[in-house]
Every structure is written in structure tokens, then in C-alpha cells.
Write a protein that holds these residues in place. Sequence first.
Motif, PDB file in Angstrom:
ATOM      1  N   TRP A   1      52.599 -23.457   1.866  1.00 16.97           N
ATOM      2  CA  TRP A   1      52.451 -22.035   2.217  1.00 16.97           C
ATOM      3  C   TRP A   1      51.692 -21.287   1.135  1.00 16.97           C
ATOM      4  CZ3 TRP A   1      52.924 -16.917   1.525  1.00 16.97           C
ATOM      5  CH2 TRP A   1      53.102 -16.113   2.634  1.00 16.97           C
ATOM      6  N   LEU A   2      52.090 -21.530  -0.131  1.00 18.60           N
ATOM      7  CA  LEU A   2      51.428 -20.839  -1.242  1.00 18.60           C
ATOM      8  C   LEU A   2      49.980 -21.279  -1.383  1.00 18.60           C
ATOM      9  CD1 LEU A   2      54.337 -21.042  -3.823  1.00 18.60           C
ATOM     10  CD2 LEU A   2      53.643 -19.049  -2.527  1.00 18.60           C
ATOM     11  N   GLU A   3      49.703 -22.595  -1.149  1.00 18.00           N
ATOM     12  CA  GLU A   3      48.335 -23.096  -1.250  1.00 18.00           C
ATOM     13  C   GLU A   3      47.464 -22.503  -0.149  1.00 18.00           C
ATOM     14  OE1 GLU A   3      48.142 -27.314  -1.083  1.00 18.00           O
ATOM     15  OE2 GLU A   3      45.964 -27.407  -1.202  1.00 18.00           O
ATOM     16  N   PHE A   4      48.035 -22.351   1.068  1.00 17.29           N
ATOM     17  CA  PHE A   4      47.274 -21.785   2.183  1.00 17.29           C
ATOM     18  C   PHE A   4      46.845 -20.346   1.870  1.00 17.29           C
ATOM     19  CE2 PHE A   4      46.055 -21.499   6.594  1.00 17.29           C
ATOM     20  CZ  PHE A   4      46.221 -20.168   6.895  1.00 17.29           C
ATOM     21  N   THR A   5      47.770 -19.566   1.298  1.00 13.72           N
ATOM     22  CA  THR A   5      47.464 -18.156   1.018  1.00 13.72           C
ATOM     23  C   THR A   5      46.817 -17.941  -0.349  1.00 13.72           C
ATOM     24  OG1 THR A   5      49.710 -17.866   0.157  1.00 13.72           O
ATOM     25  CG2 THR A   5      49.346 -17.378   2.489  1.00 13.72           C
ATOM     26  N   GLY A   6      46.792 -19.003  -1.189  1.00 13.02           N
ATOM     27  CA  GLY A   6      46.177 -18.885  -2.508  1.00 13.02           C
ATOM     28  C   GLY A   6      46.987 -18.028  -3.470  1.00 13.02           C
TER      29      GLY A   6
ATOM     30  N   VAL B   1      50.594 -10.733   5.441  1.00  9.90           N
ATOM     31  CA  VAL B   1      50.497 -10.580   6.883  1.00  9.90           C
ATOM     32  C   VAL B   1      49.592  -9.393   7.205  1.00  9.90           C
ATOM     33  CG1 VAL B   1      51.831 -10.087   8.974  1.00  9.90           C
ATOM     34  CG2 VAL B   1      52.772 -11.603   7.234  1.00  9.90           C
ATOM     35  N   HIS B   2      48.829  -9.515   8.271  1.00 13.07           N
ATOM     36  CA  HIS B   2      47.915  -8.455   8.696  1.00 13.07           C
ATOM     37  C   HIS B   2      48.697  -7.149   8.913  1.00 13.07           C
ATOM     38  CE1 HIS B   2      44.927  -6.238  10.991  1.00 13.07           C
ATOM     39  NE2 HIS B   2      44.040  -7.156  10.631  1.00 13.07           N
ATOM     40  N   PRO B   3      48.184  -6.011   8.419  1.00 11.06           N
ATOM     41  CA  PRO B   3      48.935  -4.747   8.534  1.00 11.06           C
ATOM     42  C   PRO B   3      49.320  -4.394   9.961  1.00 11.06           C
ATOM     43  CG  PRO B   3      47.081  -4.497   7.027  1.00 11.06           C
ATOM     44  CD  PRO B   3      46.936  -5.851   7.651  1.00 11.06           C
ATOM     45  N   GLU B   4      48.480  -4.735  10.952  1.00  9.84           N
ATOM     46  CA  GLU B   4      48.798  -4.393  12.335  1.00  9.84           C
ATOM     47  C   GLU B   4      49.948  -5.231  12.896  1.00  9.84           C
ATOM     48  OE1 GLU B   4      44.230  -3.108  13.540  1.00  9.84           O
ATOM     49  OE2 GLU B   4      45.224  -4.762  14.581  1.00  9.84           O
ATOM     50  N   ASP B   5      50.235  -6.357  12.245  1.00 13.27           N
ATOM     51  CA  ASP B   5      51.268  -7.264  12.759  1.00 13.27           C
ATOM     52  C   ASP B   5      52.584  -7.152  12.006  1.00 13.27           C
ATOM     53  OD1 ASP B   5      48.776  -9.875  13.207  1.00 13.27           O
ATOM     54  OD2 ASP B   5      49.280  -8.154  14.450  1.00 13.27           O
ATOM     55  N   ARG B   6      52.597  -6.431  10.875  1.00 13.35           N
ATOM     56  CA  ARG B   6      53.791  -6.441  10.029  1.00 13.35           C
ATOM     57  C   ARG B   6      55.018  -5.864  10.725  1.00 13.35           C
ATOM     58  NH1 ARG B   6      50.781  -4.097   4.658  1.00 13.35           N
ATOM     59  NH2 ARG B   6      49.505  -5.939   4.222  1.00 13.35           N
ATOM     60  N   GLN B   7      54.885  -4.669  11.290  1.00 12.47           N
ATOM     61  CA  GLN B   7      56.045  -4.007  11.859  1.00 12.47           C
ATOM     62  C   GLN B   7      56.605  -4.800  13.035  1.00 12.47           C
ATOM     63  OE1 GLN B   7      57.549  -1.354  10.447  1.00 12.47           O
ATOM     64  NE2 GLN B   7      59.167  -1.747  11.925  1.00 12.47           N
TER      65      GLN B   7
ATOM     66  N   GLN C   1      54.010 -14.639  16.486  1.00 13.22           N
ATOM     67  CA  GLN C   1      52.614 -14.915  16.176  1.00 13.22           C
ATOM     68  C   GLN C   1      52.034 -13.747  15.404  1.00 13.22           C
ATOM     69  OE1 GLN C   1      49.984 -16.235  19.197  1.00 13.22           O
ATOM     70  NE2 GLN C   1      51.450 -17.677  20.130  1.00 13.22           N
ATOM     71  N   TYR C   2      51.331 -14.050  14.352  1.00 15.30           N
ATOM     72  CA  TYR C   2      50.728 -12.994  13.556  1.00 15.30           C
ATOM     73  C   TYR C   2      49.548 -13.575  12.776  1.00 15.30           C
ATOM     74  CZ  TYR C   2      53.838 -15.212  10.097  1.00 15.30           C
ATOM     75  OH  TYR C   2      54.489 -16.101   9.308  1.00 15.30           O
ATOM     76  N   ARG C   3      48.804 -12.665  12.188  1.00 15.65           N
ATOM     77  CA  ARG C   3      47.645 -13.073  11.387  1.00 15.65           C
ATOM     78  C   ARG C   3      48.028 -13.100   9.909  1.00 15.65           C
ATOM     79  NH1 ARG C   3      44.186  -8.527  14.316  1.00 15.65           N
ATOM     80  NH2 ARG C   3      46.331  -7.805  14.524  1.00 15.65           N
ATOM     81  N   LEU C   4      47.733 -14.267   9.273  1.00 18.19           N
ATOM     82  CA  LEU C   4      48.078 -14.483   7.863  1.00 18.19           C
ATOM     83  C   LEU C   4      46.787 -14.671   7.079  1.00 18.19           C
ATOM     84  CD1 LEU C   4      50.557 -14.848   5.975  1.00 18.19           C
ATOM     85  CD2 LEU C   4      50.309 -17.312   6.308  1.00 18.19           C
ATOM     86  N   ARG C   5      46.689 -13.972   5.955  1.00 17.20           N
ATOM     87  CA  ARG C   5      45.469 -14.034   5.145  1.00 17.20           C
ATOM     88  C   ARG C   5      45.406 -15.356   4.387  1.00 17.20           C
ATOM     89  NH1 ARG C   5      46.120  -9.713   2.414  1.00 17.20           N
ATOM     90  NH2 ARG C   5      46.960 -10.691   0.541  1.00 17.20           N
TER      91      ARG C   5
ATOM     92  N   ASP D   1      40.776 -17.788   1.333  1.00 14.92           N
ATOM     93  CA  ASP D   1      39.388 -17.307   1.328  1.00 14.92           C
ATOM     94  C   ASP D   1      39.273 -15.862   1.817  1.00 14.92           C
ATOM     95  OD1 ASP D   1      38.372 -19.017   4.425  1.00 14.92           O
ATOM     96  OD2 ASP D   1      40.022 -17.673   3.944  1.00 14.92           O
ATOM     97  N   GLY D   2      40.414 -15.202   2.103  1.00 12.43           N
ATOM     98  CA  GLY D   2      40.401 -13.811   2.515  1.00 12.43           C
ATOM     99  C   GLY D   2      40.354 -13.609   4.016  1.00 12.43           C
ATOM    100  N   LYS D   3      40.167 -14.676   4.801  1.00  7.88           N
ATOM    101  CA  LYS D   3      40.113 -14.563   6.248  1.00  7.88           C
ATOM    102  C   LYS D   3      41.522 -14.640   6.819  1.00  7.88           C
ATOM    103  CE  LYS D   3      35.479 -16.612   6.702  1.00  7.88           C
ATOM    104  NZ  LYS D   3      34.697 -17.685   7.330  1.00  7.88           N
TER     105      LYS D   3
END
Length: 935
Positions: free
Chosen positions: A41-46, A70-76, A95-99, A102-104
Motif C-alpha cells: 500500500w505504501l509503495e503504491f502511494t509512494g 484519496v481523491h477529495p470528491e470520494d472522501r466523504q 470504490q474510490y480514486r487513490l493517488r 506518480d501523482g495519478k
Amino acid sequence: MVQEEVIQHDEKVFCQQADTSPLMIWMAGCNALYYYLNSNWLEFTGIHLRKGGSASARREEISNIWASSVHPEDRQRCKNIYLKAFATYNSFQRQYRLRRSDGKYRWILDTAAPRFSADGSFAGYIGYCVDVTEVRLPLREDCSASTTSSRRLSKLTEQKQAALKKAQKQLQAETAKRQVVESQLRQKTSEFTAILQVLPDLYFRINADGSILDYKPGKIENPYISTEDCQGKSLRECLPTAICDRFQQAITQVLETQSSVSFEYTLPFSQGNHNFEARLLPLPDQQIIVLVRDTSEKAQTALIESDAKFRTIIENANNVIFALTLEGIFSYVSPNWTEIFGHEIAEVEGQSFIPFVHPDDVSICADYFQKIATTTEKQDAIEYRVKHKNGSWRWHTTNSSAIRDANGNVINFVGICYDTTDRKQAEVALRECAQREALLNRLSNQIRASLDLNYIVETAVREIRDLFQIDRCAFFWYRQDADITHWEKVYEAKSSFLPCLVDEQEATSAEIELIAAKTLNREIIRINDAETLGDGTARLFLRNFGFTAFMSLPVHTKSGEIGTFSCGSCGGFRPWLDNEVELLQAVTVQIAIAIDQAKLYTQSRIAAQTAQDKAQQLEAALLELQQTQAQLIQTEKMSSLGQLVAGIAHEINNPVNFIYGNISHAREYTKDLLHLVELYQQSYCPPTPDIHEQIYNIDLDFLKQDLPKILDSMNMGAERIRQIVLSLRNFSRLDEDGTKAVNLHEGIDSTLLLLQNRLKAKLGHPEIQVIRDYGNLPPVVCHAGQMNQVFMNLLANAIDVLEESYPAGRRTAYVSSHTLREGEPPMSLVNNSKQRINNQGQITSPQIRIRTFIKEDRVIISFADNGLGMTEEVRKRLFDPFFTTKPVGKGTGMGLSISYQIVVQKHGGQIQCISAPGEGAEFVIMIPLHEQPST
């Protein structure tokens, strides 16, 4: 304390294993705070954790890391799902978007399951994350469909019911089959356990010092080690020194290399020497498993026969038998794994079970084995999906149990699983059929329960989108009779991140005709992949709205309206199944029926409303006619009364003028005659006896004094009659038409004069005192005669109330007092009780108080009495036509109603009543100082 150390040790071991897992794993405590993120998990997010610090600071850091990644729109949304699960202890997915490092942002499927301690208490959650960006199923939305006839709907319903019965039979057969398989599984499990119990090898577990922790003799007779008291003893206490030295060398080698070590040794028995083979295998915590096999010919033969029997049972089993380590690694799978799942045995043994299990089911399996390990109770079988080598998923049911040592510690897991894919597919088919039937039933019930077309359409659109799991679903009307042909959207259901279908973009004429042509021809549009369309206009139209798959079903009503159900997917290829099309056709039939019924209902409502409006108009006209009739009667009465008063005044006025005009002459004539008598008395003194006798008889001195007084009294009476006549003429106002500036005080005084007889004291009724509190009023432009009529109605009602308040035999009454407050506005004038009560609170006399003054540009006229007052219900209805509180035959209920019309409609003013029980009543008239247009 020991239990807490064991839990901490287990957590540490699990974290070490989780760091080697290919999945991203996280853990949270019962306080909903994240406290562990594995290395993947830590390696994926850097992200790198700070070393050192307290445990609470570390947990706060990990919680902040998760929230910031986590993407701000998905946090709540994710937080709401997360906290809701903590309240119910249920498994969940999000389901959510995780940074990424590489920042994507990448789409993540996060699956979590609750964790429980050995005592059953809730310990938190464990979850694993999978990157599903490349294979993420597209979000789905609503669209709409077409129409068929009622006969086809009935046929389709019969077909669905037949399919439902068939699916039910299949489910029953599959259930019976499953029961048979479960029975066989229990038998196989019992056989497998029995086989494990008869394995010939001697088994014991030791620590690094050679102390025996657990012991099972197997089929080997060993006089050196006693089963009853061997635990806790050292090998040196049980075996010869030479053998113990050899065991100690092997123990040291195993601990250093962490690999198995084997050696052979011989022990003397009473029957002779026996040869043994010892195999040492490493365990965690500096422990070692020792398996000892008798390699003598007899033991070897027995062992071979036992192995052959065991292998025969395993290889001929129809179900997969497996063994798992505590870390979830396959240590054994039966040979039929290859036949059932396609993998070679070597590809499975030594691997974790997680890659072979569906991501959504990993937590179920993990929880299952966790419960087996932490509880001694037998667990129910679980169902999960296993991946075949060809990529397909097969449903399996598993029964597992834990293998424990003599101390009750779990060594590993063994289990048996069997295929239930056919039954699951039957259940899915049955459930889908039931869902479709339920949707049709709901729509039918809503049509019967509600004729609100918009509500029915909205419900159908939402239900179809949820059932088909599509990106868009909408219903449109085709407006071809409008000035500009267009599609009118009725309702649309979509994912929140998608724009509105028509509000954002407008279709061109060509694009409108593209769908309209087929809709008019009752054709179904069915596009599984928009990119494969040969029509460039259609492909561009779908691309502009983001559709990658599209379906449209027309709706034709008997009234001639044309609509369409449009369904769309925005995530690539999406095949439209025949049963989905059939369902939408059935829905369109229901919608067409609902539309026709709604139109009939609307027409009936309009007709009913029209009839009701006409009835109300007739009722209002009748009421107005009754009011007008009563007002005309009252007006005619007042007109007749005015004419009668005017006639009487005229007839009285002539003789009164004759009397009034001759009194002055009579006074002069009388004066002259009396003077002449005095001259006669002076000239003929003394008088003759006859004259003297006559003077005595008529009392001449008294006559000379009283005769002038009689004439003065006659003059006063004539003047009084003249004033009465003038008041009568002033009240009738027959000589005046329209509005005119008049003195309202004269009208009030004239009215009081006419009512003077009712104000006087009578037997059993005291005199009604009238208090005039006139202000300085200028001439007011109004209808003088009509205003006099208002004054007459209000004063007559006040006198009636006061007479009712003082019935015969009662001269006083008890009422609550009310004193005018200083600064009280004139609008709320009430009677001043200080003027009408004594110290004991008794009314001394009935009173009517009249006040006039000017406020801003309005003339205020107040009539207040100290009667019994009235309730709020009566006060609210005072000015209603025909409403009266008087006995039958005494009042018509039109006096105050006519007064209200005169003040409000004729003069543009206001009239109100201020009253309460025991507080008297006050009527306040407000009219403009200057003439206002009548309404």
C-alpha cells in the motif's frame, strides 16, 4: 496478560505476512482509526512512515495518510460507508480514486471484513485493495424503451411465470443435489479424519532445548517414551544419550537452516533392534516437529499399505481436498484439483489461496478460517468463487476444520470443497426473473394506486436503471406538432458525475430524425457497440452524448402521443440481452396503459372541476341574490320609513309653523289686553259690585301673572316640535342624492333623537346613559342617509344588548372591569368601567359611549356599550348575511351585513368589532376623510 501477548504476537506475524502479499492491505481498530498499511500500500502511494513515536501518534499519521491519498470528491462518501459499517459490524465494499506515487489517481476496489477477538468482541476491520482502473465496470444509468400490445404483455407474463416455475424446480433439484453432496462431504470428512488418526508415524513437537511439548504415538510401539507423562520432559530423559546427542545436532541444524533434517537411528527392543527414521521440520518460535517412522520390514509394509489406502481414497474422491497453513498457503491439494480447476499441482502447492479466490470473496474466506482458528465450534459451510485456469469463475462450497496439537494450538487447516456453479446460475436466473416480475408488478400496482403519470414514469426509469446497471435511462416525448420538432425529456436517471442528457447538448434535426423515424415505425433501436455502426451520423450522435451502447423502445398511446424509453451505457461494449428487451417491452405496455388512464382521469377531473366551479358560481350567485334581495327589502323599508318620517315631518311642520308664527302676536295681544284692564281698574275705582265679584271669581291677579308664562311655554313646545321635525328631515335625507359633505354629529344626534324613547327608563330597566365624546370633525363627504342607517343599526343593536343584559327585576349585574391603558390607540377603544361600576364591582347603569376623532386621513367613529359582550365565534360571524343571535322573529340578521356593505363597499372604509365575554362590545367605523371610489 498472556492472552494479550499472544494477540500481539499474532498481529505481528500477520503484519509480516501481509507485507509479502501482492495486495494492498490495511487494518483499523474498533475505534475506527487506521493503524496499519502494508508495504505494498505504501509503495503504491509512494508514502514513507516516520520511524519512532508513540502508537497513538503512528495511528493518527496513518489515518491522515489515507485521507490525504484519496481523491477529495470520494472522501466523504467513503467515510460514510466506513462509519456505517462500524455501527453494524458488516462487511463492505467501496470504490474510490487513490493517488499513485506518480501523482495519478487510480480506481481502487476496497473490500473489508470485520475482525473479532477470541472472546467474540469486535476488534476492528481488515481490508484489501485492488487496482481496477483497467477493468473497472462502467457506471450505469437509465434509459427507456418501447411499447407492445396488451395481448403480448399477457403472453409474456405467462412465459415469465412458466420460466419462474421451471427455475423453481431447478432450484429444488439443485438443493436436493446439494444436500446429497453435503452428506457425501460429511462422510468424506469423517473418513479423512479417521485416516489422519490411523497414520502410522510417531509425532512429537519439541522446543530448542529438546523439551517435548506435544506427543502422539501413532502405530509405533515405543517403550522409551510414555504417553501419559512425556509432555514437559526432555528427550534426554526419554532416550539413550547417543540418540539424544544425534537429536540435538539435528535440532541445531534445523534452527540454523530453517529446513528439514532427516537421520536414521536404532533402538533396542525386547524383540530385537528396530530401525527408525526421524524427520525434523522447523516451526515458528524456535519449535520443531519430529516425525518418526519405523523402517523395519513389518512397519514399512504396514506404512506402505496405509499410504496406499490413504492415497486411493484421496485420488478417487470427487471433491477437492486441501490443507492450508496458518498463513493461508496451500500445503496440499488433492490430485483432482487439476481436473476441476485446470492448474497443475505444482502451480498451487506453496501458493497463497488469495490469487485463486475472487477478490470480493477473499475477506469471506479469511474470516471463515479466522473463526475456525479462534473458536472450537463447528462453522457452517461457506460459498465463494474460485478462478479456473481458463479465466472463468466457479462457485464452490467448503467445509473446513482446524488441526490442533495436544495443547489445543492450531497447526493447520484441512478442508473439502465441491462445485455449486450450476445451482448458483439457477439461483441467479431465478432471482433475475423474480426481479423482472417484481418490477412489472410494482408498475402495475402503481398504475392502480396512482394516476400521476410523472410519478409512474420516474419510478419506471429508476427501476430500469437499477435493474440493468446502466449509465443512463430516460423517458422522452416526441413533440412533432410543435413549432420546432423536438424531444421533451420527462425524467432522467443517471450517475452524479455525468451531465444531463439534453440540458447540456441539443440534438440537430438530422439526429432527431435518426431516432424519430424508427420510433414512428415502432422499431426498436438496439446498439451493442457504437463504434461498429456504419451510419456516421448515428455514430457521431451517440459519441456526442457519450454513449458506447444504446437501446431505445418506442411508446405509442391510444391518444396518439409518441414517446421512447432510452437506455445507454458509457463504458464500452454492452450487449443488450433478449430478456432485457422483453422486460422493457412489457414496461412500455404498462406505461402506455398508464398514460391512457391518466389522460382519462385528467379529463374526468377537469369535467368534475368544471362542474364544481359552476356549482360554486351558482351558489355564490344565489347567496348574492339572497343578500341583494334582503338588502333591497331593508332599503325599501328604510326608504318607506324615510318617506313616512318625511311625510309626518311635513304634516306636523305646517300647523307647528302656524302655532309658532302666531304666538308672538298672541303675546302682544295679551299684553295689550292686560294693560287695558289695569287702566280700567285705575279709572273706575272702586269697581261696581258685579265687576268686583267677577275679579274675585277669575282671580285676576293670578291670571295676569300666569297668562304670559303659558304663552312662553307654548313657544318652547312649538320650538321643540320644530327641532324634532328638523331631526326627522335630517335623518331621512330624501332631498339629497349621492355624496355630500355633511356633519356626521348631526346624523348621530338625529338617530339618538329617534331612539330617545328606548333610552328612557322603563319598568324594570334603568335609563340608558349616552356619553358623547365628539372630536373636532370637519364636514365629511359621504352618503349621509346610508351612514344614518349604519348609526341606527349599531345604536339599535347596542340598546337591544343592554336591554337583554338588564331583564325585569334585575337592576345591576357583575362584570369584569376594564380600564383604558394610557396611550392605548383609538383603534382598540373599549368601555371605561370606572364610569359604570361601584366599589363592589356592580354596574350602576347601562351606558353607550360614542367617540369621534380623526386619525391620519380617516374619520374614526366608535360605538361602545357595557353589555355582556360576545364570544370569539360570534364576533367572527357578526357581518355574515342572515346571522343573528336574536330570537326568531326579532331580527333578520341583515342589519350589520348591510352596514358592512355601506361602510366597506360604498365608502371604502372599515368596520370592526372589539369584544369579549363580560367586557362589553365596541364597533369602530373608519371611513376616508375625503371621498373614495366605491367598489
